[in-house]
Design a protein around this motif. Structure first.
Motif, PDB file in Angstrom:
ATOM      1  N   LEU A   1      34.611  36.639  45.140  1.00  0.00           N
ATOM      2  CA  LEU A   1      35.585  35.595  44.822  1.00  0.00           C
ATOM      3  C   LEU A   1      36.941  36.083  45.322  1.00  0.00           C
ATOM      4  N   PRO A   2      37.159  36.064  46.641  1.00  0.00           N
ATOM      5  CA  PRO A   2      38.347  36.717  47.204  1.00  0.00           C
ATOM      6  C   PRO A   2      39.680  36.088  46.810  1.00  0.00           C
ATOM      7  N   MET A   3      39.659  34.933  46.168  1.00  0.00           N
ATOM      8  CA  MET A   3      40.915  34.363  45.679  1.00  0.00           C
ATOM      9  C   MET A   3      41.382  35.079  44.420  1.00  0.00           C
ATOM     10  N   LEU A   4      40.487  35.881  43.817  1.00  0.00           N
ATOM     11  CA  LEU A   4      40.809  36.642  42.615  1.00  0.00           C
ATOM     12  C   LEU A   4      40.973  38.115  42.947  1.00  0.00           C
ATOM     13  N   THR A   5      41.889  38.768  42.264  1.00  0.00           N
ATOM     14  CA  THR A   5      41.963  40.226  42.335  1.00  0.00           C
ATOM     15  C   THR A   5      41.054  40.778  41.246  1.00  0.00           C
ATOM     16  N   LEU A   6      40.781  42.077  41.326  1.00  0.00           N
ATOM     17  CA  LEU A   6      39.971  42.705  40.282  1.00  0.00           C
ATOM     18  C   LEU A   6      40.691  42.648  38.941  1.00  0.00           C
ATOM     19  N   ALA A   7      42.019  42.630  38.969  1.00  0.00           N
ATOM     20  CA  ALA A   7      42.789  42.472  37.726  1.00  0.00           C
ATOM     21  C   ALA A   7      42.617  41.055  37.182  1.00  0.00           C
ATOM     22  N   ASP A   8      42.669  40.026  38.048  1.00  0.00           N
ATOM     23  CA  ASP A   8      42.453  38.637  37.611  1.00  0.00           C
ATOM     24  C   ASP A   8      41.082  38.492  36.957  1.00  0.00           C
ATOM     25  N   LEU A   9      40.095  39.122  37.572  1.00  0.00           N
ATOM     26  CA  LEU A   9      38.718  39.023  37.091  1.00  0.00           C
ATOM     27  C   LEU A   9      38.501  39.807  35.804  1.00  0.00           C
ATOM     28  N   GLY A  10      39.360  40.774  35.544  1.00  0.00           N
ATOM     29  CA  GLY A  10      39.242  41.564  34.318  1.00  0.00           C
ATOM     30  C   GLY A  10      38.287  42.740  34.428  1.00  0.00           C
ATOM     31  N   VAL A  11      37.900  43.115  35.649  1.00  0.00           N
ATOM     32  CA  VAL A  11      36.990  44.248  35.805  1.00  0.00           C
ATOM     33  C   VAL A  11      37.717  45.578  35.991  1.00  0.00           C
ATOM     34  N   LEU A  12      38.994  45.545  36.338  1.00  0.00           N
ATOM     35  CA  LEU A  12      39.779  46.777  36.435  1.00  0.00           C
ATOM     36  C   LEU A  12      40.193  47.152  35.020  1.00  0.00           C
ATOM     37  N   ARG A  13      39.567  48.203  34.488  1.00  0.00           N
ATOM     38  CA  ARG A  13      39.800  48.577  33.096  1.00  0.00           C
ATOM     39  C   ARG A  13      40.983  49.511  32.917  1.00  0.00           C
ATOM     40  N   GLY A  14      41.270  50.312  33.924  1.00  0.00           N
ATOM     41  CA  GLY A  14      42.373  51.243  33.768  1.00  0.00           C
ATOM     42  C   GLY A  14      42.582  52.075  35.010  1.00  0.00           C
ATOM     43  N   VAL A  15      43.776  52.618  35.131  1.00  0.00           N
ATOM     44  CA  VAL A  15      44.115  53.542  36.208  1.00  0.00           C
ATOM     45  C   VAL A  15      44.918  54.658  35.560  1.00  0.00           C
ATOM     46  N   GLU A  16      44.496  55.881  35.793  1.00  0.00           N
ATOM     47  CA  GLU A  16      45.222  57.033  35.260  1.00  0.00           C
ATOM     48  C   GLU A  16      45.268  58.122  36.314  1.00  0.00           C
ATOM     49  N   MET A  17      46.051  59.124  36.041  1.00  0.00           N
ATOM     50  CA  MET A  17      46.177  60.233  36.978  1.00  0.00           C
ATOM     51  C   MET A  17      45.928  61.529  36.211  1.00  0.00           C
ATOM     52  N   THR A  18      45.061  62.386  36.755  1.00  0.00           N
ATOM     53  CA  THR A  18      44.768  63.666  36.126  1.00  0.00           C
ATOM     54  C   THR A  18      45.875  64.664  36.465  1.00  0.00           C
ATOM     55  N   ALA A  19      45.822  65.795  35.810  1.00  0.00           N
ATOM     56  CA  ALA A  19      46.842  66.835  36.019  1.00  0.00           C
ATOM     57  C   ALA A  19      46.866  67.323  37.467  1.00  0.00           C
ATOM     58  N   ASP A  20      45.725  67.277  38.155  1.00  0.00           N
ATOM     59  CA  ASP A  20      45.696  67.749  39.552  1.00  0.00           C
ATOM     60  C   ASP A  20      46.052  66.649  40.553  1.00  0.00           C
ATOM     61  N   GLY A  21      46.470  65.464  40.059  1.00  0.00           N
ATOM     62  CA  GLY A  21      46.900  64.394  40.949  1.00  0.00           C
ATOM     63  C   GLY A  21      45.806  63.437  41.374  1.00  0.00           C
TER      64      GLY A  21
ATOM     65  N   VAL B   1      40.785  60.439  44.835  1.00  0.00           N
ATOM     66  CA  VAL B   1      40.493  59.217  44.085  1.00  0.00           C
ATOM     67  C   VAL B   1      39.105  59.341  43.479  1.00  0.00           C
ATOM     68  N   GLU B   2      38.996  58.947  42.245  1.00  0.00           N
ATOM     69  CA  GLU B   2      37.701  58.883  41.557  1.00  0.00           C
ATOM     70  C   GLU B   2      37.564  57.493  40.959  1.00  0.00           C
ATOM     71  N   ILE B   3      36.415  56.876  41.142  1.00  0.00           N
ATOM     72  CA  ILE B   3      36.154  55.559  40.566  1.00  0.00           C
ATOM     73  C   ILE B   3      35.078  55.741  39.503  1.00  0.00           C
ATOM     74  N   ARG B   4      35.400  55.330  38.298  1.00  0.00           N
ATOM     75  CA  ARG B   4      34.450  55.438  37.182  1.00  0.00           C
ATOM     76  C   ARG B   4      33.948  54.059  36.811  1.00  0.00           C
ATOM     77  N   THR B   5      32.683  54.002  36.439  1.00  0.00           N
ATOM     78  CA  THR B   5      32.099  52.769  35.939  1.00  0.00           C
ATOM     79  C   THR B   5      32.069  52.848  34.425  1.00  0.00           C
ATOM     80  N   VAL B   6      32.659  51.854  33.780  1.00  0.00           N
ATOM     81  CA  VAL B   6      32.725  51.795  32.324  1.00  0.00           C
ATOM     82  C   VAL B   6      31.841  50.641  31.873  1.00  0.00           C
ATOM     83  N   LEU B   7      30.851  50.946  31.035  1.00  0.00           N
ATOM     84  CA  LEU B   7      29.905  49.916  30.602  1.00  0.00           C
ATOM     85  C   LEU B   7      30.153  49.401  29.190  1.00  0.00           C
TER      86      LEU B   7
END
Length: 168
Positions: A23-43, A78-84
């Motif tokens: 559904l390219p008219m939607l972003t992952l944020a619009d769709l609600g599937v992007l749960r979070g973005v964080e940064m670890t101590a090593d960047g 970059v690390e991508i995690r799947t949250v169920l």
């Protein structure tokens, strides 16, 4: 030098702008599937995604697209995690996302079912308003469309076919 909180906010903005592959008219944020973005101590930037349903074939593309966009924006690790849990529900689609769906001729989903789902042995009739003219006089023509998460409908008033994004 950019401080970590600003850097993680920038990384989140990059990830929020990734379009959904189906559904390219939607972003992952619009769709609600992007749960979070964080940064670890090593960047390392860690983006968490939730699939819309178990076995969603678009999940591999989503993961690859988010990682590529973040790397392209200058984040080498970059690390991508799947949250169920909790599982995604169509209620997570933002109001902006619902507006974009309707604007592109796709009826947004209704409210997701709550609690136990009753077993019904006869067909149920749901009302799906036409995204073009708003009429409630519509009918389902196929339970499945180009993707399993959509159904095909048509309006009995304006006679236009449209897709309906199913509620989950």
């Amino acid at each position: 030098m950019v401080t970590a909180p600003l850097d993680v906010r920038r990384a989140r903005r990059v990830a929020e702008g990734v379009p959904d592959p189906e559904l390219p008219m939607l972003t992952l944020a619009d769709l609600g599937v992007l749960r979070g973005v964080e940064m670890t101590a090593d960047g390392t930037v860690v983006a968490s995604l939730t699939p819309t349903y178990s076995g969603c074939p678009a999940m591999a593309e989503m993961r690859a697209d988010v990682a590529a966009r973040l790397r392209g924006a200058g984040y080498p690790r970059v690390e991508i995690r799947t949250v169920l849990s909790p599982p995604w529900t169509s209620d997570w689609i933002t109001e902006e996302g619902r507006r974009k769906l309707a604007e592109h001729g796709i009826a947004p989903p209704g409210a997701a079912p709550r609690g136990p789902v009753p077993l019904v042995l006869s067909p149920t009739r749901r009302t799906v308003p036409c995204p073009r003219c708003g009429s409630a006089r519509t009918e389902e023509t196929s339970r499945f469309a180009a993707t399993a998460c959509k159904a095909l409908w048509r309006c009995l008033d304006c006679r236009e076919p449209f897709e309906y994004l199913k509620e989950i």
